[in-house]
Enzyme design. Sequence first.
Site, PDB file in Angstrom:
ATOM      1  N   GLY A  84       0.855  -1.361   0.066  1.00  0.00           N
ATOM      2  CA  GLY A  84       0.123  -0.113   0.242  1.00  0.00           C
ATOM      3  C   GLY A  84       0.672   1.119  -0.088  1.00  0.00           C
ATOM      4  O   GLY A  84       2.053   1.244   0.447  1.00  0.00           O
ATOM      5  N   GLY A 101       0.253   5.633   0.393  1.00  0.00           N
ATOM      6  CA  GLY A 101      -0.325   6.918   0.773  1.00  0.00           C
ATOM      7  C   GLY A 101       0.258   8.147   0.750  1.00  0.00           C
ATOM      8  O   GLY A 101       1.552   8.190   0.587  1.00  0.00           O
ATOM      9  N   GLY A 102      -0.389   9.025   1.370  1.00  0.00           N
ATOM     10  CA  GLY A 102       0.194  10.486   1.648  1.00  0.00           C
ATOM     11  C   GLY A 102       1.142  10.571   2.648  1.00  0.00           C
ATOM     12  O   GLY A 102       2.378  11.100   2.636  1.00  0.00           O
ATOM     13  N   GLN A 103       1.081   9.614   3.886  1.00  0.00           N
ATOM     14  CA  GLN A 103       2.116   9.531   4.778  1.00  0.00           C
ATOM     15  C   GLN A 103       3.214   8.848   4.523  1.00  0.00           C
ATOM     16  O   GLN A 103       4.328   8.986   4.992  1.00  0.00           O
ATOM     17  CB  GLN A 103       1.372   8.998   6.176  1.00  0.00           C
ATOM     18  CG  GLN A 103       0.500  10.044   6.987  1.00  0.00           C
ATOM     19  CD  GLN A 103       0.170   9.457   8.290  1.00  0.00           C
ATOM     20  OE1 GLN A 103      -0.138   8.317   8.431  1.00  0.00           O
ATOM     21  NE2 GLN A 103       0.110  10.198   9.405  1.00  0.00           N
ATOM     22  N   GLY A 104       3.089   7.681   3.980  1.00  0.00           N
ATOM     23  CA  GLY A 104       4.185   6.715   3.585  1.00  0.00           C
ATOM     24  C   GLY A 104       3.582   5.641   2.770  1.00  0.00           C
ATOM     25  O   GLY A 104       2.621   5.420   1.961  1.00  0.00           O
ATOM     26  N   VAL A 154       3.531   1.315   2.980  1.00  0.00           N
ATOM     27  CA  VAL A 154       3.204   0.226   3.923  1.00  0.00           C
ATOM     28  C   VAL A 154       3.700  -1.061   3.547  1.00  0.00           C
ATOM     29  O   VAL A 154       3.412  -1.510   1.994  1.00  0.00           O
ATOM     30  CB  VAL A 154       1.697  -0.298   4.179  1.00  0.00           C
ATOM     31  CG1 VAL A 154       1.476  -1.165   5.115  1.00  0.00           C
ATOM     32  CG2 VAL A 154       1.163   1.224   4.654  1.00  0.00           C
ATOM     33  N   LYS A 202       4.487   0.439   8.444  1.00  0.00           N
ATOM     34  CA  LYS A 202       4.184   1.682   7.705  1.00  0.00           C
ATOM     35  C   LYS A 202       5.516   2.427   8.031  1.00  0.00           C
ATOM     36  O   LYS A 202       5.983   2.794   9.149  1.00  0.00           O
ATOM     37  CB  LYS A 202       2.810   2.460   8.354  1.00  0.00           C
ATOM     38  CG  LYS A 202       2.828   3.782   7.528  1.00  0.00           C
ATOM     39  CD  LYS A 202       1.908   4.769   8.172  1.00  0.00           C
ATOM     40  CE  LYS A 202       0.438   4.257   8.159  1.00  0.00           C
ATOM     41  NZ  LYS A 202      -0.563   5.262   8.774  1.00  0.00           N
ATOM     42  N   ASP A 216     -11.464  11.382  10.034  1.00  0.00           N
ATOM     43  CA  ASP A 216     -11.142  10.862   8.524  1.00  0.00           C
ATOM     44  C   ASP A 216     -11.544   9.783   8.305  1.00  0.00           C
ATOM     45  O   ASP A 216     -11.203   8.806   7.821  1.00  0.00           O
ATOM     46  CB  ASP A 216      -9.587  10.906   8.343  1.00  0.00           C
ATOM     47  CG  ASP A 216      -9.338  10.842   6.754  1.00  0.00           C
ATOM     48  OD1 ASP A 216     -10.288  11.235   6.071  1.00  0.00           O
ATOM     49  OD2 ASP A 216      -8.279  10.552   6.548  1.00  0.00           O
TER      50      ASP A 216
END
Length: 760
Positions: A444, A446-449, A451, A465, A562
Amino acid sequence: MQMIYYLHLLFFFFALGPLASSPSLTHKPGCPARCGNVMIPYPFGVGSGCSLGSSFHIVCNTSTIPPKPYLNIRNYNLEVVEIRSDNPTHIRIRYPYLLHGVCYNLTSGNVTWEGGRDIYLSETQYTLSENNWLTAIGCDDFGEALTLRGQEYYGDPGHRDACVGFCSGNRSTVGVCPNNDDSNSVGEGCCRVPIAKGTWYLDIGLSDLTKIVNRTRLFPCSYAFVKEKGIINEPSHSYNLSILQQSSIAFSQKNQWPQVISLDWRIGDRNCSRARRNSTYACQANSHCVDLGPDIEGYLCNCSHGYVGNPYLYPGCTDINECDDNPCAPHAQCKNTPGNFSCTCDSGYNGDGKKGGSGCTSSIKFVLIGLGSALGLLLLLLLCFWLRKVVEKRKNRKRKEDLFKHLLLLQQQTGEGTFGKTKLFGAKELEKATDHFNKNRICGRGGQGIVYKGMLSDGTIVAIKKLNKVDENQLVQFINEVMILSQINHKNVVKLLGCCLATQDPLLVYEFLPNGTLFDSIHDPKPEFPLTWNMRLKIATDVAGALAYLHFASSIPIYHRDIKSTNILLDEKNVVKVSDFGISKLVEVDQTHLTTVVKGTFGYLDPEYYQTSQYTEKSDVYSFGVVILELLTGQRPISMERTEVGRNLASHFLAYIGADNLDAILDAQVLEEGGKDEVIAVARLARRCLNVKGQMRPTMKEVATELESLVMSQIHPAVDLKLDKEAIESEAKDMEFSDIEYSWTSNDHGIATSSSDAHP
């Protein structure tokens, strides 16, 4: 009179004589090279057989001093001012028919109009050059140019280009026309309109705008004419505004107005690809053909690189002996070649031998310079590598210091260990678990990092993550998620197993959930594992129970902030887990709302929160209502495929339910498997969750209770599929969605979308 005639003739041949014997002829041999002060290059010519056809025949009037050349274009004998065969290629002519004027009697209202002739160049070898522009002089007047270009035919609507001349109204005595490269330039009482390349028809118009703009007319007259651009940014053209008062004088003094215009000329009526196949092809040896434009028939000839001369005259362009100007550096010998030259360094020297190039350098010196440069480059690379290592070490040390400072401060503020039951993993252990963060282990993004799927030494499968980078905002979200998840123990909330602070980027270790996100299960379902109605109802019930737990049962109330289907994960038994608490907030028991910068994801964002920046527990309820809609309809929260009014799923759903047409928006699986009463009950619950007014929405505890009762009792009260219209209309008044609330396309007004859509 006879004596004057002979004097004129003598002057004409005196002007032609020296040029006729010039070795570098631009004209046809035996033909005059000029007429008066104007050079006549071939394909133009004076006299029989001296031009390339009648379109380029020049008549030299020797009755004037100096003689003047004339060109016949559509039965108009026009004086030639200049012929240019280089770049740009055009002919400048005097065209005394272009002045258009209009005068308004400010007392009687009568209008006097004097119009020049339009320019009509059809079936000629000429078009208006882009070196012209239409100039309009007057106050509050509309100057317009109607043009036809390229392959357009007479009768087409054509192109209309216009500008408006305004005056400041201070009754100044001087008008100024701008002289810059901007289209539709405006000055004081003057404006200009560019004329496009390839224009073969031009008509000029003038209109009064004072009534439209509700102004008093300052001057009775205005004028428009075509004029060459001249040199851009030269001193601006100015004129006396008195000409706008004295119409009769201005019209009678036409010769004082600009009359010279530029025309592009061309050969034939075919472009290069077709002209080359024709016997009349005009380009001679060592030249190449150039099209005037994609929509302009005809062509020009240019000498090839390294050649000079007239490309239309036999035997064509001649080679330039570049060695005459000695283009080679010292210690090099020049050799002329057809269309080019070469420079060869003397023995013992290296380089290209050209001035402005590498020249010629001694071989020994060249070797020493090369070795020195290589050694210097190597030392520079080593220094840069060492400095990078030093900077990275300092950054890592500073990052860890900042991280521990935040954790220590957070521990002091909460009065309890931040990590609690959360394990601190070692960097090597997690690197081994992910095969050194192998890209094949990515499950996976995403914006944070990113996975990764990993396996610990005890065989436990985990999701790890890895944050992209650690800035202040992500550090706060990292600590926030650790702190919240370390205090939660609920079967439907993802379990945080631990974290690692000993790497450049902090790591979070979660339980691994193999069945992905609810979003994927709804919008990209696998045929072998369909999302049945009972599964959808159970998922909604479990998520509602988890949110109710966060709001009411945890030691400190938690607002998730969220909630969306990508933050709801499924394990191997399709049990849902709520995840991603990076922007969640702990709330004091007596607090009713949080005032924050608006964060969330479009389509799920509470409109009341968007307008007030005050986040309440009912904001989570709204987002959950959108998740219910996804389960009911199988549609995305935001879809560009729907009409603009229904682009947002919430407003789309309310429109259908308000029209008693619920079954038209439901997912086929829901219609097939769901009980009529159950589906209507869930739809009504979703509608209550989506109320624009937060106080009208149920709490998550009430939502969870209703859903649990549906699961347990399979809904006992019978409900008719046709919803009570009066109740719907009453509720709809509180549920109206404005265009502003549901036309988001970017992060305006401080909105920030969720920073992570990739989860374990």
